[in-house]
Design an enzyme around this catalytic site. Structure first.
Site, PDB file in Angstrom:
ATOM      1  N   ASN A  10       0.857  -1.186   0.000  1.00 45.10           N
ATOM      2  CA  ASN A  10       0.000   0.000   0.000  1.00 45.10           C
ATOM      3  C   ASN A  10       0.895   1.239   0.000  1.00 45.10           C
ATOM      4  O   ASN A  10       1.481   1.572   1.024  1.00 45.10           O
ATOM      5  CB  ASN A  10      -0.900  -0.036   1.249  1.00 45.10           C
ATOM      6  CG  ASN A  10      -1.750   1.221   1.377  1.00 45.10           C
ATOM      7  OD1 ASN A  10      -1.804   2.050   0.461  1.00 45.10           O
ATOM      8  ND2 ASN A  10      -2.406   1.369   2.523  1.00 45.10           N
ATOM      9  N   LYS A  12       0.007   4.218  -0.237  1.00 39.46           N
ATOM     10  CA  LYS A  12      -0.689   5.382   0.343  1.00 39.46           C
ATOM     11  C   LYS A  12      -0.513   6.583  -0.588  1.00 39.46           C
ATOM     12  O   LYS A  12      -0.414   6.392  -1.797  1.00 39.46           O
ATOM     13  CB  LYS A  12      -0.205   5.640   1.774  1.00 39.46           C
ATOM     14  CG  LYS A  12      -0.253   4.349   2.611  1.00 39.46           C
ATOM     15  CD  LYS A  12      -0.067   4.563   4.070  1.00 39.46           C
ATOM     16  CE  LYS A  12      -0.163   3.215   4.784  1.00 39.46           C
ATOM     17  NZ  LYS A  12      -0.098   3.325   6.227  1.00 39.46           N
ATOM     18  N   HIS A  94      -9.458   0.996   4.924  1.00 35.69           N
ATOM     19  CA  HIS A  94      -8.192   1.266   5.614  1.00 35.69           C
ATOM     20  C   HIS A  94      -8.448   2.234   6.774  1.00 35.69           C
ATOM     21  O   HIS A  94      -9.262   3.146   6.657  1.00 35.69           O
ATOM     22  CB  HIS A  94      -7.164   1.851   4.641  1.00 35.69           C
ATOM     23  CG  HIS A  94      -5.792   1.858   5.223  1.00 35.69           C
ATOM     24  ND1 HIS A  94      -5.386   2.800   6.142  1.00 35.69           N
ATOM     25  CD2 HIS A  94      -4.751   1.001   5.070  1.00 35.69           C
ATOM     26  CE1 HIS A  94      -4.149   2.516   6.517  1.00 35.69           C
ATOM     27  NE2 HIS A  94      -3.732   1.443   5.885  1.00 35.69           N
ATOM     28  N   GLU A  96      -6.854   4.671   7.817  1.00 35.12           N
ATOM     29  CA  GLU A  96      -6.652   6.099   7.491  1.00 35.12           C
ATOM     30  C   GLU A  96      -7.916   6.682   6.865  1.00 35.12           C
ATOM     31  O   GLU A  96      -8.230   7.857   7.072  1.00 35.12           O
ATOM     32  CB  GLU A  96      -5.425   6.252   6.578  1.00 35.12           C
ATOM     33  CG  GLU A  96      -4.149   6.090   7.386  1.00 35.12           C
ATOM     34  CD  GLU A  96      -2.979   5.474   6.647  1.00 35.12           C
ATOM     35  OE1 GLU A  96      -2.993   5.453   5.399  1.00 35.12           O
ATOM     36  OE2 GLU A  96      -2.055   4.999   7.330  1.00 35.12           O
ATOM     37  N   GLU A 164      -4.940  -4.702  10.702  1.00 36.88           N
ATOM     38  CA  GLU A 164      -3.919  -3.664  10.872  1.00 36.88           C
ATOM     39  C   GLU A 164      -4.217  -2.845  12.127  1.00 36.88           C
ATOM     40  O   GLU A 164      -5.015  -1.900  12.086  1.00 36.88           O
ATOM     41  CB  GLU A 164      -3.915  -2.719   9.668  1.00 36.88           C
ATOM     42  CG  GLU A 164      -3.687  -3.421   8.341  1.00 36.88           C
ATOM     43  CD  GLU A 164      -3.207  -2.443   7.272  1.00 36.88           C
ATOM     44  OE1 GLU A 164      -2.077  -2.617   6.813  1.00 36.88           O
ATOM     45  OE2 GLU A 164      -3.942  -1.515   6.923  1.00 36.88           O
ATOM     46  N   GLY A 170       2.744   2.670  10.705  1.00 35.86           N
ATOM     47  CA  GLY A 170       3.668   3.792  10.507  1.00 35.86           C
ATOM     48  C   GLY A 170       4.396   4.221  11.768  1.00 35.86           C
ATOM     49  O   GLY A 170       5.003   5.291  11.804  1.00 35.86           O
ATOM     50  N   SER A 210       3.812  -1.672  10.392  1.00 32.36           N
ATOM     51  CA  SER A 210       5.263  -1.694  10.610  1.00 32.36           C
ATOM     52  C   SER A 210       5.916  -3.020  10.241  1.00 32.36           C
ATOM     53  O   SER A 210       6.861  -3.462  10.909  1.00 32.36           O
ATOM     54  CB  SER A 210       5.591  -1.296  12.061  1.00 32.36           C
ATOM     55  OG  SER A 210       5.172   0.036  12.302  1.00 32.36           O
TER      56      SER A 210
END
Ligand code: 13P
Length: 248
Positions: A10, A12, A94, A96, A164, A170, A210
């Site tokens: 991904n 992003k 996701h 985010e 996730e 991140g 991560s």
């Protein structure tokens, strides 16, 4: 019988024509585990570039899709448009997008249904915040997110789940193998109970958050971890080592 190892990248909102082309060139010439299914998700602007340059056998995913086939929906892309362009997968849900763009479980479910009906594979993301984990609510949060989809979609054969944990995304703070395996096993239990035993046996459950070439071989050994959804490291040459970590 065995579930095929799956690695998604991904990107992003990262990259440029130059850097996406370099990543693709790298993948094209790499020696990749033939038993691994590999899908990359660049920003939508680069989807066609990726599809045109990537070698056969590596698929391309959108990072998002809308739940209508066409019409007055400024800024959105449909499953039909993606499919026609050779983009065979999409990420949905996701964290985010759930957090920053406030997508709720019902919208995620509606988009998943539209994507499946439109002929795409779906990498369906779920995961808890640190607060939810500390309150002991991880399994409840994750299964509630997934249940919204199960209420609308009966055929899970084209869904890959990506667990996730938000606190691991991140941050460099990867879940321990035990933490990840525990949630993956609980998701599989839930699939068995709420979807079907076939879905429980066959659905790939990826870990994301991560992931690096250093932690991936150990995570890949866990019984219920069937691959990875990789963010930051998918932009680096080490992505190839992560793809190959199941055969390492
Ligand atoms: P990182 O690998 O950068 O932590 O991101 C994980 C992720 O969100 C993949 O979708």
């Amino acid at each position: 019988m065995g579930r095929q190892f799956f690695v998604g990248g991904n990107f992003k909102m990262n990259g440029s024509i130059k850097s996406v082309t370099e990543i693709i060139d790298n993948l094209n010439k790499a020696k990749l585990d033939e038993n691994a299914e590999v899908v990359i998700a660049p920003p939508s602007l680069y989807l066609l570039l990726a599809r045109e340059h990537l070698r056969k056998g590596i698929e391309v995913a959108a990072q998002n899709v809308f739940d209508k086939p066409n019409g007055a929906f400024t800024g959105e892309i449909s499953a039909q448009q993606l499919k026609e362009s050779g983009i065979t997968w999409t990420l949905i849900g996701h964290s985010e997008r759930r957090v920053i763009l406030q997508e709720d479980d019902a919208f995620v479910a509606s988009k998943t249904k539209a994507a499946i009906d439109g002929g795409l594979g779906v990498i369906l993301c779920c995961g808890e915040s640190l607060e939810q984990r500390e309150a002991g609510k991880t399994i409840e949060v994750v299964t509630t997110q997934l249940k919204a989809v199960a209420d609308k979609v009966k055929d899970w054969s084209k869904i890959v789940i990506a667990y996730e944990p938000i606190w691991a995304i991140g941050t460099g703070k990867v879940a321990t193998t035990e933490q990840a395996q525990e949630v993956h096993a609980a998701i599989r239990e839930w699939l068995k109970k709420d979807v079907s035993s076939e879905a429980a046996d066959k659905t790939r459950i990826l870990y994301g958050g991560s992931v690096t070439e250093k932690n991936s071989p150990e995570l890949a050994k866990q019984a219920d971890i069937d691959g990875f959804l990789v963010g930051g490291a998918s932009l680096k040459p080490a992505f190839i080592d992560i793809i190959n970590s199941n055969s390492a």
